[in-house]
Design a protein around this motif. Structure first.
Motif, PDB file in Angstrom:
ATOM      1  N   TYR A 141       3.510  -5.160   4.795  1.00 29.54           N
ATOM      2  CA  TYR A 141       4.560  -4.066   5.340  1.00 29.54           C
ATOM      3  C   TYR A 141       3.964  -2.762   5.089  1.00 29.54           C
ATOM      4  CZ  TYR A 141       8.544  -1.457   6.728  1.00 29.54           C
ATOM      5  OH  TYR A 141       9.323  -0.268   7.140  1.00 29.54           O
ATOM      6  N   GLU A 142       3.970  -2.429   3.675  1.00 30.18           N
ATOM      7  CA  GLU A 142       3.690  -1.124   3.128  1.00 30.18           C
ATOM      8  C   GLU A 142       2.546  -0.714   3.567  1.00 30.18           C
ATOM      9  OE1 GLU A 142       3.899  -1.257  -1.121  1.00 30.18           O
ATOM     10  OE2 GLU A 142       2.306  -2.494  -1.124  1.00 30.18           O
ATOM     11  N   GLU A 143       1.365  -1.300   3.967  1.00 22.81           N
ATOM     12  CA  GLU A 143       0.212  -0.759   4.201  1.00 22.81           C
ATOM     13  C   GLU A 143      -0.155  -0.649   5.708  1.00 22.81           C
ATOM     14  OE1 GLU A 143      -2.676  -3.350   2.504  1.00 22.81           O
ATOM     15  OE2 GLU A 143      -2.340  -2.597   0.585  1.00 22.81           O
ATOM     16  N   VAL A 144       0.760  -0.811   6.646  1.00 28.38           N
ATOM     17  CA  VAL A 144       0.806  -0.987   7.972  1.00 28.38           C
ATOM     18  C   VAL A 144       1.385   0.605   8.243  1.00 28.38           C
ATOM     19  CG1 VAL A 144       1.989  -1.580  10.003  1.00 28.38           C
ATOM     20  CG2 VAL A 144       1.406  -3.301   8.407  1.00 28.38           C
ATOM     21  N   GLY A 171      -5.610   9.627   7.526  1.00 27.24           N
ATOM     22  CA  GLY A 171      -4.345  10.623   7.238  1.00 27.24           C
ATOM     23  C   GLY A 171      -3.271  10.378   8.206  1.00 27.24           C
ATOM     24  N   ILE A 172      -3.326   9.046   8.349  1.00 24.85           N
ATOM     25  CA  ILE A 172      -2.070   8.485   9.152  1.00 24.85           C
ATOM     26  C   ILE A 172      -0.922   8.048   8.076  1.00 24.85           C
ATOM     27  CG2 ILE A 172      -1.106   6.690  10.744  1.00 24.85           C
ATOM     28  CD1 ILE A 172      -3.877   7.136  12.191  1.00 24.85           C
ATOM     29  N   TYR A 173       0.400   8.259   8.225  1.00 19.13           N
ATOM     30  CA  TYR A 173       1.466   7.764   7.239  1.00 19.13           C
ATOM     31  C   TYR A 173       1.619   6.269   7.299  1.00 19.13           C
ATOM     32  CZ  TYR A 173       2.958  12.422   6.290  1.00 19.13           C
ATOM     33  OH  TYR A 173       3.133  13.794   5.801  1.00 19.13           O
ATOM     34  N   THR A 174       1.640   5.707   6.439  1.00 24.00           N
ATOM     35  CA  THR A 174       2.116   4.310   6.374  1.00 24.00           C
ATOM     36  C   THR A 174       3.400   3.828   6.345  1.00 24.00           C
ATOM     37  OG1 THR A 174       1.631   3.989   3.777  1.00 24.00           O
ATOM     38  CG2 THR A 174      -0.396   3.835   5.071  1.00 24.00           C
ATOM     39  N   ASN A 175       3.769   2.614   6.257  1.00 25.40           N
ATOM     40  CA  ASN A 175       5.086   2.273   5.944  1.00 25.40           C
ATOM     41  C   ASN A 175       5.573   2.278   4.740  1.00 25.40           C
ATOM     42  OD1 ASN A 175       5.947   1.536   8.717  1.00 25.40           O
ATOM     43  ND2 ASN A 175       5.210  -0.626   8.247  1.00 25.40           N
ATOM     44  N   LEU A 176       4.701   2.468   3.686  1.00 22.93           N
ATOM     45  CA  LEU A 176       5.002   3.275   2.497  1.00 22.93           C
ATOM     46  C   LEU A 176       5.419   4.726   2.475  1.00 22.93           C
ATOM     47  CD1 LEU A 176       5.108   2.969  -0.640  1.00 22.93           C
ATOM     48  CD2 LEU A 176       2.741   3.600  -0.870  1.00 22.93           C
ATOM     49  N   GLY A 177       4.793   5.306   3.203  1.00 26.10           N
ATOM     50  CA  GLY A 177       5.337   6.646   3.339  1.00 26.10           C
ATOM     51  C   GLY A 177       6.827   6.695   4.038  1.00 26.10           C
ATOM     52  N   ASP A 222      11.842  -7.389   1.004  1.00 29.69           N
ATOM     53  CA  ASP A 222      10.885  -7.388   1.969  1.00 29.69           C
ATOM     54  C   ASP A 222      11.432  -6.370   2.833  1.00 29.69           C
ATOM     55  OD1 ASP A 222       9.350  -8.271   3.994  1.00 29.69           O
ATOM     56  OD2 ASP A 222       9.651 -10.082   3.876  1.00 29.69           O
ATOM     57  N   TYR A 223      10.766  -5.512   3.098  1.00 30.56           N
ATOM     58  CA  TYR A 223      11.033  -4.299   4.119  1.00 30.56           C
ATOM     59  C   TYR A 223      10.666  -4.793   5.498  1.00 30.56           C
ATOM     60  CZ  TYR A 223      12.649  -1.332   0.405  1.00 30.56           C
ATOM     61  OH  TYR A 223      13.341  -1.207  -0.913  1.00 30.56           O
ATOM     62  N   ARG A 277       5.605  -8.189  -4.429  1.00 33.31           N
ATOM     63  CA  ARG A 277       5.267  -7.963  -2.881  1.00 33.31           C
ATOM     64  C   ARG A 277       4.911  -6.814  -2.427  1.00 33.31           C
ATOM     65  NH1 ARG A 277      10.091  -9.827  -1.770  1.00 33.31           N
ATOM     66  NH2 ARG A 277       9.420 -11.907  -0.842  1.00 33.31           N
ATOM     67  N   ASN A 278       5.378  -5.692  -3.017  1.00 32.28           N
ATOM     68  CA  ASN A 278       5.106  -4.300  -2.435  1.00 32.28           C
ATOM     69  C   ASN A 278       4.387  -3.464  -3.694  1.00 32.28           C
ATOM     70  OD1 ASN A 278       6.865  -4.643  -0.083  1.00 32.28           O
ATOM     71  ND2 ASN A 278       8.637  -4.513  -1.561  1.00 32.28           N
ATOM     72  N   HIS A 279       3.189  -3.965  -3.875  1.00 30.69           N
ATOM     73  CA  HIS A 279       2.299  -3.355  -4.997  1.00 30.69           C
ATOM     74  C   HIS A 279       2.253  -1.996  -5.155  1.00 30.69           C
ATOM     75  CE1 HIS A 279      -0.818  -3.653  -8.075  1.00 30.69           C
ATOM     76  NE2 HIS A 279      -1.424  -2.629  -7.366  1.00 30.69           N
ATOM     77  N   ASN A 280       2.035  -1.181  -3.872  1.00 34.42           N
ATOM     78  CA  ASN A 280       1.871   0.325  -3.748  1.00 34.42           C
ATOM     79  C   ASN A 280       3.104   0.848  -4.256  1.00 34.42           C
ATOM     80  OD1 ASN A 280      -0.762  -0.137  -3.302  1.00 34.42           O
ATOM     81  ND2 ASN A 280      -0.331   0.094  -0.945  1.00 34.42           N
ATOM     82  N   LEU A 281       4.290   0.288  -3.816  1.00 32.33           N
ATOM     83  CA  LEU A 281       5.701   0.807  -4.132  1.00 32.33           C
ATOM     84  C   LEU A 281       5.802   0.611  -5.699  1.00 32.33           C
ATOM     85  CD1 LEU A 281       8.518   2.186  -2.806  1.00 32.33           C
ATOM     86  CD2 LEU A 281       9.176  -0.065  -2.460  1.00 32.33           C
ATOM     87  N   ALA A 282       5.580  -0.431  -6.284  1.00 35.03           N
ATOM     88  CA  ALA A 282       5.708  -0.645  -7.473  1.00 35.03           C
ATOM     89  C   ALA A 282       5.124   0.417  -8.322  1.00 35.03           C
ATOM     90  CB  ALA A 282       5.392  -2.086  -7.835  1.00 35.03           C
TER      91      ALA A 282
END
Length: 448
Positions: free
Chosen positions: A138-141, A179-185, A268-269, A309-314
């Motif tokens: 999810y966070e990378e989409v 340069g496109i915002y991901t769901n993490l953004g 789980d977002y 689950r959310n590696h980049n967020l963590a």
């Protein structure tokens, strides 16, 4: 040559801005060719200035479409009789959905091919394209909303002296390579669509509300706002030992902090439902959407094993020092209740994770320290009825005439509050006596 419009063919008498929608539709579907200089009925009209038209189209494709689709387009001029036409061959792209930069990843900006027409894609179709292209994480989409602001996040990064420029956003995966915002953004933006709902109940059941709130905005803002609100219900009580007073909270602050961070960082977002915080008289519970990551058991979690689950967020929360290390949250929660009989309850289903923290106001303390064998052997009669932690404290006097509260904290690996409680019990039973007062308070073993 006779041409008709169909799924992969578009005819245009001359260049118009609408051609860009057709380029997007072909790139999002199965590719196709646009012919400029041919009437809708297939008659060859030709165009006078092919080079100028080609420049208009190529500039519009480059400037008006995201992600970059230029690698999937090819321009050719063709001669049919004494007429010149321009052909634009568009391949199916590898980064769909492609969309109008001015409209974003929304139905009004994303087009697909249906028969001989280019039509707006449904939101369901857009999500399917994103999933097929970006994968399951999810966070990378790519975020459906690209009009994001980061006022609160910028302040948070600034407070920690960490850059939040464009390059940093890509490094942190807030933006992808295009340069496109991901769901993490989206999660860190002021427009975050996920919320935390907090309810305070009268008594121990979900029957009567005392208060309820919903917190929105950047996850950073939700974290700070919810923690501040919870703090109002984490009452302070005082315990007196001689001239010393120690303030004790209903809930260990470290346990609240770690439970809240766990609910935010590990949920789980991909589900829209809110994270829940419920406060009762006897406990406080945190319920987050999404069960355990596949392959991990509840026992694994309690031991500190972490599969994020959310590696980049963590990673971002780690960089900002909200979390110290992966997998330490649950052990910290359990450790903060080491002095109490009732322990936190942790439960997991396929789709939810729950942590319930007991209110310590009426909790009895327990000993987590083994009895000191030397003390028992040297004082078998005197120490026979003492608890393990009390025996440990009495053993300190075998080598020291005086003992301080800090000495007891170290020996028991306990908090200031527990050290004072143990000393108070020993003073009451006449095993030790107090000497001095305030910060200079010491303890001496009695002779009886």
């Amino acid at each position: 040559m006779v041409l008709i419009e169909d799924l992969t063919t578009e005819l245009k008498r001359e260049y118009t801005p609408e051609i860009i929608k057709t380029v997007i539709a072909f790139a999002n579907t199965n590719g196709g060719t646009i012919y400029i200089g041919i009437e809708d009925d297939g008659d060859i009209a030709g165009i006078e200035n092919v080079s100028e038209t080609m420049l208009k189209v190529s500039n519009a494709v480059r400037d008006s479409i995201k992600p970059d689709v230029t690698l999937f387009t090819d321009y050719q001029q063709e001669q049919i009789g004494n007429k010149t036409i321009l052909t634009i061959a568009v391949q199916k792209g590898t980064s769909s959905p492609y969309y109008l930069t001015s409209k974003g990843i929304r139905p009004e900006g994303v087009f697909v091919r249906q028969g001989a027409s280019s039509v707006p894609a449904t939101e369901t179709a857009i999500l399917r394209m994103i999933k097929d292209t970006d994968g399951e994480t999810y966070e990378e989409v790519r975020s459906l909303n690209q009009d994001l602001t980061f006022e609160y996040a910028e302040k948070e990064f600034s407070n920690h002296n960490i850059s939040f420029e464009e390059n940093q956003k890509k490094t942190l995966q807030i933006k992808n390579a295009d340069g496109i915002y991901t769901n993490l953004g989206l999660l860190l933006s002021d427009q975050c669509i996920h919320t935390i709902k907090l309810a305070v109940y009268e008594g121990n059941e979900k029957e009567q509300f005392k208060d309820r709130r919903e917190f929105s905005g950047s996850l950073f803002k939700q974290l700070n706002d919810v923690y501040e609100f919870i703090d109002r219900y984490n009452n302070i009580r005082s315990e007196i030992n001689g001239l010393q007073r120690i303030d004790v909270r209903d809930y260990p602050t470290e346990a609240i902090r770690e439970a809240l961070l766990n609910a935010i960082v590990h949920r789980d977002y991909s589900f829209r439902d809110s994270t829940l915080v419920n406060i009762f008289d006897n406990c406080m519970e945190f319920v987050s959407i999404g069960g355990l990551v596949k392959g991990i058991t509840l026992d694994d979690v309690k031991l500190g094993i972490s599969v994020t689950r959310n590696h980049n967020l963590a990673n971002i929360f780690y960089r900002l020092a909200f979390i110290e290390a992966y997998g330490t949250g649950i052990p910290k929660i359990m450790h903060s209740y080491r002095e109490y009989e009732t322990k936190p309850r942790i439960e997991a289903t396929n789709n939810a994770f729950r942590i319930a923290l007991p209110n310590t106001v009426n909790e009895k303390t327990v000993s987590n320290q083994p009895a000191n064998k030397t003390a028992i052997q040297s004082n078998p009669v005197k120490n026979k009825k003492l608890a393990g932690d009390e025996q440990t404290v009495i053993a300190l006097f075998d080598k020291n005439e005086f003992v301080t509260r800090q000495d007891v904290e170290t020996a028991l690996d306990a908090s200031q509050a527990k050290a004072l409680r143990v000393l108070k019990r020993l003073t009451k039973t006449g095993k030790i006596r107090t000497i001095g007062g305030g910060r200079n308070t010491k303890y001496k073993k009695t002779d009886d």
